[in-house]
Design an enzyme around this catalytic site. Sequence first.
Site, PDB file in Angstrom:
ATOM      1  N   ALA A  68       0.825  -1.215   0.000  1.00 39.16           N
ATOM      2  CA  ALA A  68       0.000   0.000   0.000  1.00 39.16           C
ATOM      3  C   ALA A  68       0.857   1.262   0.000  1.00 39.16           C
ATOM      4  CB  ALA A  68      -0.934  -0.012   1.215  1.00 39.16           C
TER       5      ALA A  68
ATOM      6  N   GLU B 136       3.369   1.918  -1.684  1.00 41.09           N
ATOM      7  CA  GLU B 136       3.787   2.262  -3.045  1.00 41.09           C
ATOM      8  C   GLU B 136       2.627   2.729  -3.927  1.00 41.09           C
ATOM      9  OE1 GLU B 136       5.039  -0.543  -1.461  1.00 41.09           O
ATOM     10  OE2 GLU B 136       7.081   0.219  -1.233  1.00 41.09           O
TER      11      GLU B 136
ATOM     12  N   VAL C  11      -4.444  -3.185   4.430  1.00 45.65           N
ATOM     13  CA  VAL C  11      -3.547  -2.999   5.568  1.00 45.65           C
ATOM     14  C   VAL C  11      -4.241  -3.601   6.793  1.00 45.65           C
ATOM     15  CG1 VAL C  11      -2.319  -1.333   6.995  1.00 45.65           C
ATOM     16  CG2 VAL C  11      -2.639  -0.879   4.548  1.00 45.65           C
ATOM     17  N   ILE C  12      -3.576  -4.584   7.383  1.00 44.88           N
ATOM     18  CA  ILE C  12      -4.157  -5.259   8.552  1.00 44.88           C
ATOM     19  C   ILE C  12      -3.286  -4.969   9.767  1.00 44.88           C
ATOM     20  CG2 ILE C  12      -4.876  -7.477   9.536  1.00 44.88           C
ATOM     21  CD1 ILE C  12      -5.280  -8.505   6.684  1.00 44.88           C
TER      22      ILE C  12
ATOM     23  N   THR D  25       3.082  -4.171  15.743  1.00 40.73           N
ATOM     24  CA  THR D  25       3.703  -2.851  15.938  1.00 40.73           C
ATOM     25  C   THR D  25       2.816  -1.778  15.313  1.00 40.73           C
ATOM     26  OG1 THR D  25       4.899  -2.843  13.840  1.00 40.73           O
ATOM     27  CG2 THR D  25       5.964  -3.965  15.699  1.00 40.73           C
TER      28      THR D  25
ATOM     29  N   HIS E 262       3.531  -0.218  12.630  1.00 40.86           N
ATOM     30  CA  HIS E 262       3.901  -0.108  11.211  1.00 40.86           C
ATOM     31  C   HIS E 262       2.663   0.096  10.323  1.00 40.86           C
ATOM     32  CE1 HIS E 262       6.517  -0.728   7.762  1.00 40.86           C
ATOM     33  NE2 HIS E 262       5.680  -1.620   7.297  1.00 40.86           N
TER      34      HIS E 262
ATOM     35  N   PHE F 130     -10.684   5.155  -3.704  1.00 35.05           N
ATOM     36  CA  PHE F 130      -9.828   4.699  -2.592  1.00 35.05           C
ATOM     37  C   PHE F 130     -10.366   3.369  -2.062  1.00 35.05           C
ATOM     38  CE2 PHE F 130      -8.643   4.829   1.988  1.00 35.05           C
ATOM     39  CZ  PHE F 130      -7.271   4.846   1.828  1.00 35.05           C
TER      40      PHE F 130
ATOM     41  N   ARG G 212     -15.009  -7.570   3.655  1.00 38.08           N
ATOM     42  CA  ARG G 212     -15.098  -6.382   2.789  1.00 38.08           C
ATOM     43  C   ARG G 212     -14.536  -6.618   1.387  1.00 38.08           C
ATOM     44  NH1 ARG G 212     -15.135  -5.475   7.875  1.00 38.08           N
ATOM     45  NH2 ARG G 212     -16.191  -3.655   8.761  1.00 38.08           N
TER      46      ARG G 212
HETATM   47  N1  INI Z   1       1.670  -3.188   3.021  1.00 39.28           N
HETATM   48  C1  INI Z   1       0.356  -3.410   2.857  1.00 39.28           C
HETATM   49  O1  INI Z   1      -0.160  -3.213   1.745  1.00 39.28           O
HETATM   50  N2  INI Z   1      -0.403  -3.847   3.906  1.00 39.28           N
HETATM   51  C2  INI Z   1       0.114  -4.058   5.134  1.00 39.28           C
HETATM   52  O2  INI Z   1      -0.643  -4.469   6.048  1.00 39.28           O
HETATM   53  C3  INI Z   1       1.484  -3.816   5.337  1.00 39.28           C
HETATM   54  N3  INI Z   1       2.067  -4.012   6.641  1.00 39.28           N
HETATM   55  O3  INI Z   1       1.316  -4.044   7.620  1.00 39.28           O
HETATM   56  O4  INI Z   1       3.269  -4.121   6.767  1.00 39.28           O
HETATM   57  C4  INI Z   1       2.263  -3.383   4.232  1.00 39.28           C
HETATM   58  N4  INI Z   1       3.588  -3.170   4.346  1.00 39.28           N
HETATM   59  C5  INI Z   1       4.464  -3.046   3.201  1.00 39.28           C
HETATM   60  C6  INI Z   1       4.557  -1.633   2.665  1.00 39.28           C
HETATM   61  O5  INI Z   1       3.351  -1.285   1.998  1.00 39.28           O
HETATM   62  C7  INI Z   1       5.718  -1.482   1.666  1.00 39.28           C
HETATM   63  O6  INI Z   1       5.479  -2.283   0.544  1.00 39.28           O
HETATM   64  C8  INI Z   1       7.062  -1.868   2.272  1.00 39.28           C
HETATM   65  O7  INI Z   1       7.323  -1.134   3.457  1.00 39.28           O
HETATM   66  C9  INI Z   1       8.220  -1.573   1.259  1.00 39.28           C
HETATM   67  O8  INI Z   1       8.278  -0.191   0.901  1.00 39.28           O
END
Ligand code: INI
Length: 158
Positions: A57, A59, A82-83, A87, A89, A114, A128
């Site tokens: 997400a 990117e 995104v789950i 952490t 993150h 979106f 969903r």
């Molecule tokens: N990317 C997601 O699309 N969903 C997530 O839940 C996620 N988590 O939680 O880490 C996630 N991380 C990767 C991020 O989008 C980048 O691709 C990565 O950091 C490289 O730039």
Amino acid sequence: MSATIRGKDDATGLRVAIVVSRFNEFITMKLLAGAREALIAHGAKAEDITEVWVPGAWELPLAAESLAETSRFDALVCLGCVIRGETTHHIHVGGEAARGIADVTLATNIPIGFGVLTTDTLEQAVARAGGKDGNKGADAAMAAVEMVHLLSAIRKSQ
Ligand code: INI
């Protein structure tokens, strides 16, 4: 006299790029299928739909910006999942994806649906992505289509 301006759910003739994240692909592939099906059900041609895959997400905004700048698309749709993790993150990834996509749509004036799920659990994401709570990929695609017509109607009304 008052005026009402509305969009419409007609994808006939529209060129749409769908940017989809590989992260949580089990979910995002269902969002993608929902988006494609909704566009085609509302008149889009399969050959006018471009699929663009990104790692996650995070990117999505950069790919969306690049696509918007080509001027080849009437609308974009961004799909991701995104789950919540152990952490914080996920908060940064989801928040920046939303902010970045909002920045791109406002800077380029191209409607972007979106369709990035931000959920606490996998079950909520499944619900969903074509489950009991509908398909947010389809909803995002149709929101983008509606906005194409709305912007056009606003311009014509000036
Ligand atoms: N990317 C997601 O699309 N969903 C997530 O839940 C996620 N988590 O939680 O880490 C996630 N991380 C990767 C991020 O989008 C980048 O691709 C990565 O950091 C490289 O730039």
